[in-house]
Design a protein around this motif. Sequence first.
Motif, short mmCIF file in Angstrom:
data_model
loop_
_atom_site.label_atom_id
_atom_site.label_comp_id
_atom_site.label_asym_id
_atom_site.label_seq_id
_atom_site.Cartn_x
_atom_site.Cartn_y
_atom_site.Cartn_z
N MET A 85 0.84 -1.19 0.00
CA MET A 85 0.00 0.00 0.00
C MET A 85 0.87 1.25 0.00
O MET A 85 1.77 1.38 0.81
N ILE A 86 0.62 2.16 -0.92
CA ILE A 86 1.36 3.42 -1.02
C ILE A 86 0.47 4.54 -0.51
O ILE A 86 -0.62 4.78 -1.04
N LEU A 87 0.93 5.23 0.54
CA LEU A 87 0.22 6.40 1.05
C LEU A 87 0.80 7.65 0.41
O LEU A 87 2.01 7.84 0.42
N PRO A 88 -0.04 8.54 -0.14
CA PRO A 88 0.49 9.79 -0.68
C PRO A 88 0.92 10.73 0.44
O PRO A 88 0.47 10.60 1.58
N GLU A 89 1.77 11.68 0.10
CA GLU A 89 2.20 12.69 1.07
C GLU A 89 1.04 13.63 1.39
O GLU A 89 0.24 13.97 0.52
N ARG A 90 0.98 14.06 2.65
CA ARG A 90 -0.05 15.00 3.07
C ARG A 90 0.16 16.37 2.42
O ARG A 90 1.23 16.67 1.88
N LEU A 91 -0.86 17.20 2.49
CA LEU A 91 -0.76 18.57 2.02
C LEU A 91 -0.22 19.49 3.10
O LEU A 91 -0.40 19.24 4.30
N TYR A 92 0.43 20.55 2.67
CA TYR A 92 0.92 21.60 3.57
C TYR A 92 0.45 22.96 3.04
O TYR A 92 0.16 23.12 1.84
N TYR A 93 0.39 23.91 3.94
CA TYR A 93 0.05 25.28 3.58
C TYR A 93 0.98 25.76 2.47
O TYR A 93 2.20 25.59 2.56
N GLY A 94 0.40 26.31 1.42
CA GLY A 94 1.20 26.80 0.30
C GLY A 94 1.34 25.82 -0.84
O GLY A 94 1.89 26.17 -1.89
N ASP A 95 0.88 24.57 -0.65
CA ASP A 95 0.95 23.58 -1.71
C ASP A 95 0.00 23.93 -2.86
O ASP A 95 -0.94 24.70 -2.71
N THR A 96 0.26 23.30 -4.00
CA THR A 96 -0.58 23.48 -5.19
C THR A 96 -1.39 22.23 -5.46
O THR A 96 -0.86 21.11 -5.40
N ILE A 97 -2.67 22.41 -5.75
CA ILE A 97 -3.51 21.29 -6.17
C ILE A 97 -3.89 21.50 -7.63
O ILE A 97 -4.12 22.63 -8.07
N GLY A 98 -3.94 20.41 -8.37
CA GLY A 98 -4.34 20.46 -9.77
C GLY A 98 -5.80 20.10 -9.91
O GLY A 98 -6.29 19.19 -9.25
N LEU A 126 -4.05 26.96 -0.07
CA LEU A 126 -3.61 26.16 -1.21
C LEU A 126 -3.67 26.99 -2.49
O LEU A 126 -4.53 27.86 -2.65
N ASN A 127 -2.77 26.70 -3.40
CA ASN A 127 -2.79 27.30 -4.74
C ASN A 127 -3.49 26.35 -5.70
O ASN A 127 -3.48 25.13 -5.50
N ILE A 128 -4.09 26.91 -6.74
CA ILE A 128 -4.84 26.12 -7.70
C ILE A 128 -4.18 26.20 -9.07
O ILE A 128 -3.84 27.29 -9.55
N ARG A 129 -3.99 25.04 -9.68
CA ARG A 129 -3.55 25.00 -11.08
C ARG A 129 -4.61 24.27 -11.88
O ARG A 129 -4.92 23.10 -11.60
N THR A 138 5.83 17.95 -10.46
CA THR A 138 6.20 17.74 -9.06
C THR A 138 5.74 18.87 -8.15
O THR A 138 5.72 18.70 -6.93
N SER A 139 5.36 20.01 -8.73
CA SER A 139 4.85 21.11 -7.90
C SER A 139 3.39 20.88 -7.50
O SER A 139 2.89 21.53 -6.58
N VAL A 140 2.71 19.98 -8.19
CA VAL A 140 1.31 19.66 -7.88
C VAL A 140 1.29 18.53 -6.86
O VAL A 140 1.80 17.43 -7.13
N LYS A 141 0.73 18.77 -5.70
CA LYS A 141 0.75 17.79 -4.62
C LYS A 141 -0.53 16.97 -4.51
O LYS A 141 -0.58 15.97 -3.79
N ASN A 154 5.35 8.99 -9.08
CA ASN A 154 4.94 10.31 -8.58
C ASN A 154 3.63 10.19 -7.80
O ASN A 154 2.62 10.82 -8.15
N PRO A 155 3.62 9.41 -6.74
CA PRO A 155 2.35 9.22 -6.01
C PRO A 155 1.90 10.50 -5.33
O PRO A 155 2.71 11.21 -4.72
N LYS A 156 0.64 10.81 -5.47
CA LYS A 156 0.10 12.02 -4.85
C LYS A 156 -1.38 11.81 -4.58
O LYS A 156 -1.98 10.83 -5.02
N ILE A 157 -1.96 12.72 -3.85
CA ILE A 157 -3.37 12.65 -3.51
C ILE A 157 -4.22 12.73 -4.78
O ILE A 157 -4.03 13.62 -5.61
#
Length: 306
Positions: free
Chosen positions: A1-14, A39-42, A72-75, A101-104
């Motif tokens: 099982m691969i858990l994605p990294e959590r989000l942090y303040y200032g991260d970007t979501i796609g 969060l930033n939006i792309r 990689t900037s999109v979390k 590149n596992p992510k949420i």
Amino acid sequence: MILPERLYYGDTIGVIAPASPADMKRLNRAIPFFEKMGLNIRLGNYIDEVHGYLAGTDEQRLADFHDMIADTSVKAIIFARGGYGTGRIAKDIDYELIKQNPKIIWGYSDITYLHTTIRQAIDLVTFHGPMLASDIADADFDSLSARLIQQLFKPAKLFYTEDISSLQVLVPGEATGALVGGNLSLLISTLGTAYEIDTTGKLLLLEDIGEEPYRVDAMLNQLKLAGKLTDAAGIIVGDFAEAEPKKEKPSLSLEQVFHDYFADLQCPVMSGFKIGHCLPHFSVPLGTSAKLSTAKKTLTVDAGVK
């Protein structure tokens, strides 16, 4: 099982639309919800494309998905809406790229197809939760649904109790297993394909919208005949919105349909969960370990991020 990294303040979501076109006015109305979280939006390059009932061609929707995975900037990727279309791109997804590149990955409804294929290909935990244009843009988007998005920032177990909604025990018992499933009609569409849902030893979540009792009956019958119900360690019946018969003719109730397919199972089954096309919408990670207890009337789900 691969858990994605959590989000942090200032991260970007796609934000992309891998299925049906998003109402851009509604999508833009939902963006401040995430900006207030820091969060930033792309937006995807093809987010506003319309190709019939699809949000752009298969190639465009796939390109947006791969682009967000590779960036990689999109979390996190949070989908604009569901509708129809993710099954059309499943065979062309670069699953190795996702593994590297596992992510949420967050959404529901038609996104059930992606949840299933990604988990079964690379064992990445993904999230069944409300989306921008279809849910978060609503004026009545509630505080509980909003708070549950915080699970992306901090690893924590989730606890569903009758404080949220009344739960009905269809088959008593207790079971633990990986939480899988989602939209019933999408799960049915995987059967007989390379992406067929694996329910063996799993807690199977089922929800849907706009399906009359006879249609739910037909889909549960197909799951039953495919062995998916008896293979499961437990079944979690989520929300079945707008399920009333549309014509004035004799019909079984949805409760009768559930009884016919679940009552004889040898695993715990409980219904009434506000998971699906509903508010509140209790968001859950898929692929993590969960525990269903009918005696306590609880569902406990392990954290989906690290």
